[in-house]
Design a protein around this motif. Structure first.
Motif, short mmCIF file in Angstrom:
data_model
loop_
_atom_site.label_atom_id
_atom_site.label_comp_id
_atom_site.label_asym_id
_atom_site.label_seq_id
_atom_site.Cartn_x
_atom_site.Cartn_y
_atom_site.Cartn_z
N MET A 2 0.86 -1.19 0.00
CA MET A 2 0.00 0.00 0.00
C MET A 2 0.89 1.24 0.00
SD MET A 2 -3.14 -0.99 0.11
CE MET A 2 -3.99 0.52 0.55
N VAL A 3 0.32 2.35 -0.43
CA VAL A 3 1.12 3.58 -0.47
C VAL A 3 1.48 3.99 0.97
CG1 VAL A 3 -0.83 5.18 -0.38
CG2 VAL A 3 1.26 5.86 -1.53
N PRO A 4 2.73 4.41 1.23
CA PRO A 4 3.10 4.83 2.59
C PRO A 4 2.21 5.98 3.07
CG PRO A 4 5.06 4.56 1.26
CD PRO A 4 3.89 4.45 0.32
N VAL A 5 1.92 5.99 4.35
CA VAL A 5 1.06 7.05 4.90
C VAL A 5 1.79 8.39 4.87
CG1 VAL A 5 -0.19 7.82 6.95
CG2 VAL A 5 -0.12 5.39 6.37
N ARG A 6 3.07 8.37 5.27
CA ARG A 6 3.83 9.62 5.33
C ARG A 6 5.09 9.53 4.48
NH1 ARG A 6 3.37 12.80 10.69
NH2 ARG A 6 1.49 11.96 11.60
N GLY A 15 -0.32 9.92 1.95
CA GLY A 15 -1.16 8.78 1.58
C GLY A 15 -2.48 9.19 0.95
N ARG B 64 1.03 1.54 10.08
CA ARG B 64 0.30 2.49 9.24
C ARG B 64 -0.69 3.30 10.07
NH1 ARG B 64 0.73 1.82 3.89
NH2 ARG B 64 -1.25 2.79 3.43
N VAL B 115 -6.79 8.75 3.80
CA VAL B 115 -5.54 8.00 3.72
C VAL B 115 -5.89 6.51 3.67
CG1 VAL B 115 -3.37 7.45 4.88
CG2 VAL B 115 -4.33 9.75 5.07
N PRO B 116 -5.52 5.81 2.59
CA PRO B 116 -5.85 4.38 2.53
C PRO B 116 -5.04 3.60 3.56
CG PRO B 116 -5.00 5.20 0.41
CD PRO B 116 -4.77 6.26 1.42
#
Lengths: 64, 249
Positions: A2-6, A15, B64, B115-116
């Motif tokens: 998944m795309v990194p949050v930060r 994100g 996350r 944010v996913p």
């Protein structure tokens, strides 16, 4: 995966911009530079987070 | 102590740029460090998974979740190590977003809704309970309220003569904020960071202005910039007073 949050470097939350970036610059044919400018992702550390990201969830899913 | 002079150059909720005059470099750095490390924010710290059949491991998801900024009131409503419980329950096929987190406290909510967290396929499900704690940036980067906080010297640009007619056409790059001879403050982005754009025909000299610093402050959304700067300053003042009391005879 998944795309990194930060952003790894500066800690800015990026994100939330991923889905729009993907839709417009990856699947659509807009210029990634312009899309990032419009999304307000200014620093090059944050920009590379989106430019270099690849979603792998769909690739991994069958092996669960 | 001497008087400070603070001028805002740009200011909105999550980003600001301001000039502070009359502080030493050491104090300017103290403000920067206080904003990064000593302003507490809420962040998810412990996660109890009830069901996780997604493609990511529990600990990956917990990381996350920890990075998602949560709004943090700093008016004394919460103390260090106070916890707020959040819950998440999403069933595939769907993507779990930070906005799906349900908080037990209205004041502590995800600062960003889109944010996913994880993409769930058909038949996958994620159900969890998470405890957010009020912690400090010096303990973990997820508790940092300030993002990319920094400062530069204010630079004074002086015209010292006419530009040599046959000079090489090289750009003169400056970054940050300049002060013109008229005392005007100009962010360098306005002339593409290139002094030859602003002063095409003049020879200019650039000097740092002593004890004048331009701060660039951004927050991750936990609170607005004003709150962050104020809380940083309060933290320095608190420690200074503590020291003063401790060394008194």
């Amino acid at each position: 995966m998944m795309v990194p949050v930060r952003c790894f470097t500066c800690g800015n939350v990026i994100g939330g911009e991923w889905e729009e970036f993907k839709e417009r610059a990856r699947e659509g044919d807009e210029d990634p530079e312009e899309v990032l400018d419009e999304l307000g992702v200014e620093r090059h550390c944050c920009r590379r987070m989106l430019v270099s990201h690849e979603d792998l969830v769909d690739v991994v899913a069958p092996y669960q | 102590m001497a008087d400070y002079d603070v001028t805002f150059i740009e200011r909105d909720d999550t980003e600001a740029r301001f000039l502070v005059r009359g502080v030493t470099p050491a104090f300017a750095n103290g403000i920067r460090r206080a904003m990064i490390a000593d302003v507490p924010t809420f962040s998810i710290d412990t996660v109890r998974f009830i069901e996780n059949s997604s493609v990511m491991f529990d600990e990956q998801l917990a990381l996350r979740l920890g990075l998602i900024p949560l709004t943090t009131p700093l008016g004394g409503e919460f103390d260090e190590d106070d916890t707020v419980t959040l819950a998440l329950d999403v069933e595939g096929p769907e993507t779990a977003y930070s906005g799906d987190l349900v908080s037990s406290d209205d004041m502590v909510q995800p600062a960003e809704e889109d944010v996913p967290i994880i993409d769930l396929k058909d038949g996958q499900r994620l159900e969890l309970e998470a405890d957010a704690v009020l912690g400090y940036g010096q303990d973990h980067a997820k508790h940092q309220g300030g993002v990319a906080v920094g400062y530069r010297h204010l630079q004074r640009v002086e015209v010292v003569g006419d530009r040599d007619e046959f000079r090489d056409d090289e750009p003169e790059i400056v970054r940050g904020v300049i002060e013109t001879e008229g005392g005007e403050l100009v962010p360098t982005e306005e002339f593409d960071n290139d002094l030859t754009e602003r002063y095409p025909d003049s020879e200019v000299e650039v000097h740092d202005v002593e004890n004048a610093f331009v701060f660039d402050v951004e927050t991750d959304g936990s609170f607005d910039v004003d709150t962050l700067v104020q809380a940083g300053i309060d933290s320095i003042r608190g420690r200074a007073e503590e020291l003063k009391e401790a060394v008194q005879l």
